[in-house]
Enzyme design. Structure first.
Site, PDB file in Angstrom:
ATOM      1  N   LEU A 571       0.822  -1.214   0.000  1.00  0.00           N
ATOM      2  CA  LEU A 571       0.000   0.000   0.000  1.00  0.00           C
ATOM      3  C   LEU A 571       0.854   1.261   0.000  1.00  0.00           C
ATOM      4  CD1 LEU A 571      -2.818   1.255   0.121  1.00  0.00           C
ATOM      5  CD2 LEU A 571      -2.718   1.091   2.614  1.00  0.00           C
ATOM      6  N   GLN A 574       2.127   1.831  -3.445  1.00  0.00           N
ATOM      7  CA  GLN A 574       1.124   2.193  -4.453  1.00  0.00           C
ATOM      8  C   GLN A 574       0.713   3.662  -4.335  1.00  0.00           C
ATOM      9  OE1 GLN A 574      -2.233  -0.513  -4.772  1.00  0.00           O
ATOM     10  NE2 GLN A 574      -1.004  -2.199  -3.949  1.00  0.00           N
ATOM     11  N   CYS A 575       0.721   4.184  -3.119  1.00  0.00           N
ATOM     12  CA  CYS A 575       0.319   5.574  -2.904  1.00  0.00           C
ATOM     13  C   CYS A 575       1.552   6.476  -2.901  1.00  0.00           C
ATOM     14  CB  CYS A 575      -0.415   5.717  -1.570  1.00  0.00           C
ATOM     15  SG  CYS A 575      -1.935   4.745  -1.465  1.00  0.00           S
ATOM     16  N   THR A 576       1.325   7.745  -3.234  1.00  0.00           N
ATOM     17  CA  THR A 576       2.395   8.728  -3.145  1.00  0.00           C
ATOM     18  C   THR A 576       2.482   9.198  -1.701  1.00  0.00           C
ATOM     19  OG1 THR A 576       1.951   9.442  -5.400  1.00  0.00           O
ATOM     20  CG2 THR A 576       3.261  10.918  -4.023  1.00  0.00           C
TER      21      THR A 576
END
Length: 706
Positions: A571, A574-576
């Site tokens: 996670l 996947q996120c900035t």
């Protein structure tokens, strides 16, 4: 008496003439034009400016004598409305309210009075009677509140002992026959036509039972030969039956000074020209007789009056509050522009705001970066902003993305692009904001070959092409590397300025893509550089004076094609994941980079500024025009590297652009549905990898033989 001011006498048998002063009538158009002049032209210049007003004398009884200034007042050559008399004036627009209050109004009036007096003594006023017909306007424009303070002065010289009235005023219709009235009307019109004016402020009259003649003031000596009655005319703004308007005062001083020694009695005709129900009528004009005082030639400039009283009847300025009557949307628009216009006054006088304000900006991504960029664009006055995003607002978004609120997350969340556009228009109704909830096809994210999916991808590509074609500046603000590939290719093909911003945890990069030369360049021009080294190794210390068309794009730093960066990632991968302040810093710098580029005479083709240029003379009024800004928040430091375009770039190299321009969607579909090796094979990266690998093998062999 109401609306009249002047010298009076205690002797009822010898009343003194009184005059109706002007009431200022400054319409909204005048204040709007003053606002524009102040912001765009005058700025901090408080030197006197020539303006022009006019007055009318056909109003019904009871209305004040109005000196009107409208939007055309700042054009001294503008046409005066029909049946109106022009008056020339001087505007003194102060920069602060304190300057307005402390302005030496006494000296200002004395200076104007002396100018009138000198024109009387020299005879200039006979040649040009408009010199008697002047006014002053002292103003201060509070453009933050749209409060306008002003004080009007119509300088009038005073005869020391007043003007005795011999015969009280009567309507012209009681003294003149209908034929005389028609003759007067015709003679006056012909004189105005000969002078090329809509109305003549002062003139001479002689009449008998058979004729009425009029002439210019300068013809006094020859005009009244063998004439018992001497009469002067004034285009009179007053509609009182007994009292003339303010302009007569200076004419009587002129007459007393130049002719008072040998003319003792003068008739005065207050010419009033009214049109009612399509019928012209001058019978309400008044005529009366006065004793003309004598003024010795050695007389100093007489005392002068003329400052208008305020709404309360006291000596003081007036104030107009336009904020209450302005359309709130127009008021907001003017206020938004105020900060920008003030930049040009003192700080950046050469700033070309129109280049920034008129830029049509496409924001690909409406997340943390997109929100920050949009707000900064609005601060620059940009009026057209378009969002593209396919995500919905989640509960984690509002605290980091300032265009959204908690309510936007409910019910599964609103589409980001649509909500962002709607919020911009709520913040500022003058912005033309639009949102498109759509996906951008990406390399490494295959498009299924079912009819619906392929057709949808085709529609998304066509829509993206139309959007990029219809905008001037394209901002790449997405979460993933591969989502930037397609718009980078399309924008490079369409020769659009691209501003790219990407975030790490505590680092960021903001850059402008190299702007390719036109598709059919002149001989000797090249659309890209043929360097075959990774731009990661090209720093500002190695390269200088690189023009915009040789600069690299976001993908020129790569030696691999973009692929699916979210597959098999945790996670946090996947996120900035960034420090909370990073997006606002990068977003603001992205917009400021755009503004600097647009200020450069060559725009996107401007030579890139590097870190070494920080001590040199900046190329634009806003400073440097870098290629890249790489920020390191942990060190609170920025560097400005410059990198050349990579001839094997998977986005902007000639091979990729040629394939896209010749095959269109068919080429793009191959990229979407193939592995990253397709782009690497096309651009020559595969061969470069192989050559590098072979070189390493040879190096190892050499080491073994030593």
């Amino acid at each position: 008496m109401a609306n009249a001011a002047g010298d009076t006498s205690d002797e009822p048998s010898n009343p003194k003439l009184q005059f109706v002063p002007f009431t200022s009538a400054l319409d909204v158009g005048f204040w709007h034009e003053l606002t524009q002049k102040k912001l765009n032209e005058y700025r901090l210049d408080d030197t006197p400016k020539g303006i022009k007003g006019y007055y009318y004398n056909g109003d019904p009884f009871g209305l004040p004598a109005r000196l009107t200034l409208e939007f055309s007042a700042f054009d001294v050559n503008a046409a005066t409305p029909a049946h109106c008399c022009p008056a020339v004036g001087t505007l003194y627009n102060t920069n602060t309210f304190e300057s307005f209050k402390s302005f030496d109004k006494k000296s200002l009036l004395e200076k104007a009075a002396n100018e009138i007096w000198e024109s009387i003594k020299s005879g200039a006023a006979l040649e040009n009677p408009m010199l008697l017909n002047t006014f002053l306007l002292l103003t201060f424009a509070d453009l933050k509140k749209y409060h306008f303070y002003y004080w009007l002065c119509y300088p009038a010289l005073c005869l020391p002992d007043g003007v005795p009235v011999v015969q009280q005023a009567v309507c012209l219709g009681e003294r003149f026959s209908s034929s005389q009235i028609q003759a007067l009307q015709k003679a006056y019109d012909e004189l105005c036509q000969m002078e090329g004016v809509t109305a003549l402020p002062y003139f001479l009259i002689k009449y008998n039972e058979k004729s009425v003649l009029v002439s210019q003031l300068k013809n006094w000596n020859g005009f009244f030969q063998d004439q018992e009655k001497v009469a002067v005319g004034v285009y009179d703004p007053s509609n009182f039956t007994q009292y003339p308007g303010w302009p007569l005062r200076n004419l009587l001083v002129l007459a007393a000074y130049r002719w008072g020694n040998y003319i003792h009695s003068v008739e005065v005709l207050c010419f009033r020209d009214r049109t009612m129900q399509g019928v012209r009528d001058i019978t309400h004009s008044i005529i009366f007789e006065i004793n003309l005082p004598q003024m010795p030639q050695s007389t100093d400039c007489p005392k002068a009056v003329g400052w208008e009283k305020n709404q309360k009847g006291g000596m003081g300025p007036r104030m107009v509050n336009l904020s209450e009557c302005m359309d709130p949307k127009r008021l907001a628009e003017s206020s938004v522009d105020l900060n920008l216009k003030l930049m040009c006054w003192r700080l950046v006088p050469t700033l070309d705001l129109e280049k920034v304000v008129s830029a049509k900006c496409l924001l690909l991504g409406a997340g943390t970066l997109g929100c920050s960029v949009a707000r900064t664009l609005m601060g620059w006055g940009v009026r057209q902003i378009t969002f593209v995003d396919n995500a919905k607002i989640s509960y984690s978004n509002p605290v980091r993305q300032p265009l959204y609120e908690f309510e936007d997350c409910l019910g599964g969340g609103k589409p980001k692009a649509l909500a962002a556009a709607d919020r911009l228009q709520k913040i500022f109704p003058g912005v033309n904001a639009e949102g498109f909830n759509m996906s951008i096809p990406m390399p490494g994210h295959p498009v299924n070959f079912s009819e619906v999916t392929m057709e949808q991808a085709r529609k998304d590509v066509a829509q993206l092409e139309r959007l990029i074609d219809g905008h001037d500046v394209i901002f790449l603000l997405m979460d993933t590397r591969e989502s930037r590939w397609l718009p980078a290719v399309i924008a490079a093909s369409k020769r659009k300025l691209v501003i790219n911003a990407a975030l790490g945890f505590d680092t960021f990069v903001v850059m402008r893509h190299g702007l390719k030369k036109p598709k059919y360049p002149e001989s000797g021009d090249s659309c890209s550089n043929t360097a075959s080294v990774s731009a990661d190794f090209l720093g500002s210390s190695l390269f200088s004076n690189i023009p915009g068309y040789k600069l690299g794009c976001y993908f020129c730093n790569d030696v691999v094609a973009p692929g699916d960066s979210t597959r098999d990632r945790t996670l946090d991968q996947q996120c900035t994941v960034s420090r909370p302040g990073l997006a606002m810093i990068a977003g603001a710098l992205a917009v400021e980079l755009m503004a600097s580029v647009l200020q450069h005479p060559e725009g996107g083709y401007a030579v890139a500024s590097s870190s070494d240029d920080r001590m040199n003379e900046p190329p634009t009024s806003l400073g440097l025009v870098p290629h890249q800004i790489r920020g390191f928040l942990s060190r609170f430091d920025n560097v400005l590297p410059v990198s050349l375009a990579f001839d094997k770039c998977t986005a902007c190299s000639p091979k990729v652009l040629d394939q896209y321009e010749h095959e269109g969607f068919n080429f793009l579909a191959k990229v979407f549905n193939s592995s990253h090796s397709f782009l690497e094979d096309l651009t020559g990266l595969t061969l470069l990898h192989q050559e590098t690998q072979d070189a390493e093998i040879w190096d190892m062999s050499d080491d073994e033989t030593v």
